[in-house]
Design an enzyme around this catalytic site. Structure first.
Site, PDB file in Angstrom:
ATOM      1  N   LYS A  40       6.312 -18.835   4.258  1.00 29.64           N
ATOM      2  CA  LYS A  40       5.405 -18.575   3.136  1.00 29.64           C
ATOM      3  C   LYS A  40       5.754 -17.228   2.503  1.00 29.64           C
ATOM      4  CE  LYS A  40       2.039 -16.842   6.490  1.00 29.64           C
ATOM      5  NZ  LYS A  40       0.894 -17.231   7.349  1.00 29.64           N
ATOM      6  N   TYR A 260       3.354  14.417  -8.861  1.00 37.23           N
ATOM      7  CA  TYR A 260       2.032  14.196  -9.434  1.00 37.23           C
ATOM      8  C   TYR A 260       0.937  14.899  -8.622  1.00 37.23           C
ATOM      9  CZ  TYR A 260       3.525  10.558 -12.694  1.00 37.23           C
ATOM     10  OH  TYR A 260       4.101   9.853 -13.723  1.00 37.23           O
TER      11      TYR A 260
END
Ligand SMILES: *Cc1c(COP(=O)(O)O)cnc(C)c1O
Length: 371
Positions: A40, A260
């Site tokens: 999956k 940042y």
């Protein structure tokens, strides 16, 4: 080296030989039970189109996915294998399952009734697995539905029942009593229901021993190198490595901040390398100020925030020859295993793998190494 490889900001290398070796190890461990492969989420991020043919060549014949469209991708990669879709039978999807030969895993009585009615209309028995919920409270027949089905075995008429299955909640925790409880509940349920093969163990469940193997094991994460036995050394081989190029090197002498929010403060002389990987690539932002990359035998800390496309690394401790634009740093690999990166990110290996981004230049090695 191809131009693509030279230009690539980051290179994700998938060792299909290691994937096959991991599957083979689990196959031998569960024999005489069958070993499937759970693929999956695009084979946990590694790529179904490459993983499925490699596993098929190694002898894997049964594959599990979460959703029907994923099952079609498995079909396209290996037309002759069994594919089961764990997410049930979405309303109106009966013909699509029949036409593609994908087997639904029926999760509740409504789906059982719908598949049975469809089989009746087709005039023949149709294949499916049925999921019993033994403690997850997520998917599968709950205790009331199990009671009802045990009282009405005719509700299975027209269903070619391939497997009874259930799923472990705490298999990776050897201390937890939950696995033994679920084993008991599964056995009790099987004794009350019409006979059919059974499927129980995920990767970690396989390591609980033969009483957990039943007829079909369903390993996922261990195939891709995640440790299924977190309490002890990883018995699986690493399958991926992620290397990223240094884009720029900055030497800082005065006290300053990096990145940042000025989240990292540099006090003394420091060398910062910027690499072209970020959270848009699935390199989790929670690794800000916590993760490490590796070069030349030394781990170097990520400093400041992981931004969308960039990471800054304090490479002061690395030798000069490892620190120049174009040099590669190891983000995931033998020195930074998936589980280590996951622990630094505050998550699990599964999330690190399934987050691996589409911008990485992917290289698949040892495609032909299947026995
Ligand atoms: C994902 C999944 C698996 C595989 O689990 P791993 O822990 O990755 O081995 C097996 N069975 C079911 C029902 C699943 O959803």
């Amino acid at each position: 080296m191809t131009d693509l490889l030279r230009r690539a900001a980051a290179i994700l290398t998938v060792d299909l030989g290691a994937l096959v070796a991991n599957w083979t190890q689990l196959r031998d461990r569960v024999a005489p039970a069958e070993c499937s492969a759970v693929v999956k989420a695009d084979a946990y991020g590694l790529g179904v189109a490459h993983a499925v043919p490699a596993l098929r060549a190694a002898g894997c014949r049964t594959f599990f996915v979460a959703q029907f469209e994923e099952a079609l991708a498995v079909r396209a990669a290996a037309p002759d294998v069994r594919v089961l879709s764990l997410g049930g039978l979405p309303q109106g999807s009966e013909s699509a399952f029949l036409d593609s030969g994908v087997w639904p895993v029926l999760n509740h009585l409504g789906e059982i009734a719908a598949w049975r009615a469809f089989a009746k209309a087709q005039g023949r028995a149709l294949p499916a697995a049925i999921h019993l919920d033994t403690g997850m409270n997520r998917l599968g027949l709950g205790p009331d539905e199990l009671d009802a089905l045990a009282d009405h075995p005719e509700w299975l008429d027209g269903i070619d029942l391939k497997y009874w299955m259930t799923h472990l909640a705490c298999a990776d925790d050897v201390e937890s009593p939950m696995s033994a409880q679920q084993l008991g509940r599964f056995r009790t349920a099987l004794a009350r229901l019409p006979a059919a093969p059974a499927s129980f163990a995920n990767s970690s469940g396989i390591f609980h021993g033969p009483s957990f193997h039943f007829d079909l094991a369903r390993p996922g994460c261990a195939l891709y190198g995640v440790n299924p036995t977190p309490h002890t050394a990883n018995p699986m081989q690493g399958v991926i490595r992620l290397d990223a190029r240094i884009l720029q090197v900055r030497r800082i002498d005065a006290p300053m901040t990096v990145g940042y929010s000025a989240a990292h403060r540099v006090n003394g002389p420091t060398t910062i390398a910027t690499i072209g990987v970020g959270y848009a690539d699935g390199y989790l932002r929670s690794l800000s100020g916590r993760g490490h990359v590796y070069a030349d035998g030394i781990a170097a800390p990520i400093v400041g925030r992981v931004s969308m496309d960039l990471i800054t690394v304090d490479v002061t401790g690395l030798p000069d020859h490892a620190v120049h634009p174009g040099a590669l740093l190891e983000l995931i690999g033998p020195n930074r295993p998936v589980d280590t990166v996951a622990a630094e990110a505050g998550t699990i290996g599964y999330e690190v793998l399934t987050s691996l981004g589409p911008r990485y230049h992917r290289v698949y090695r040892n495609a032909g190494s299947a026995p």
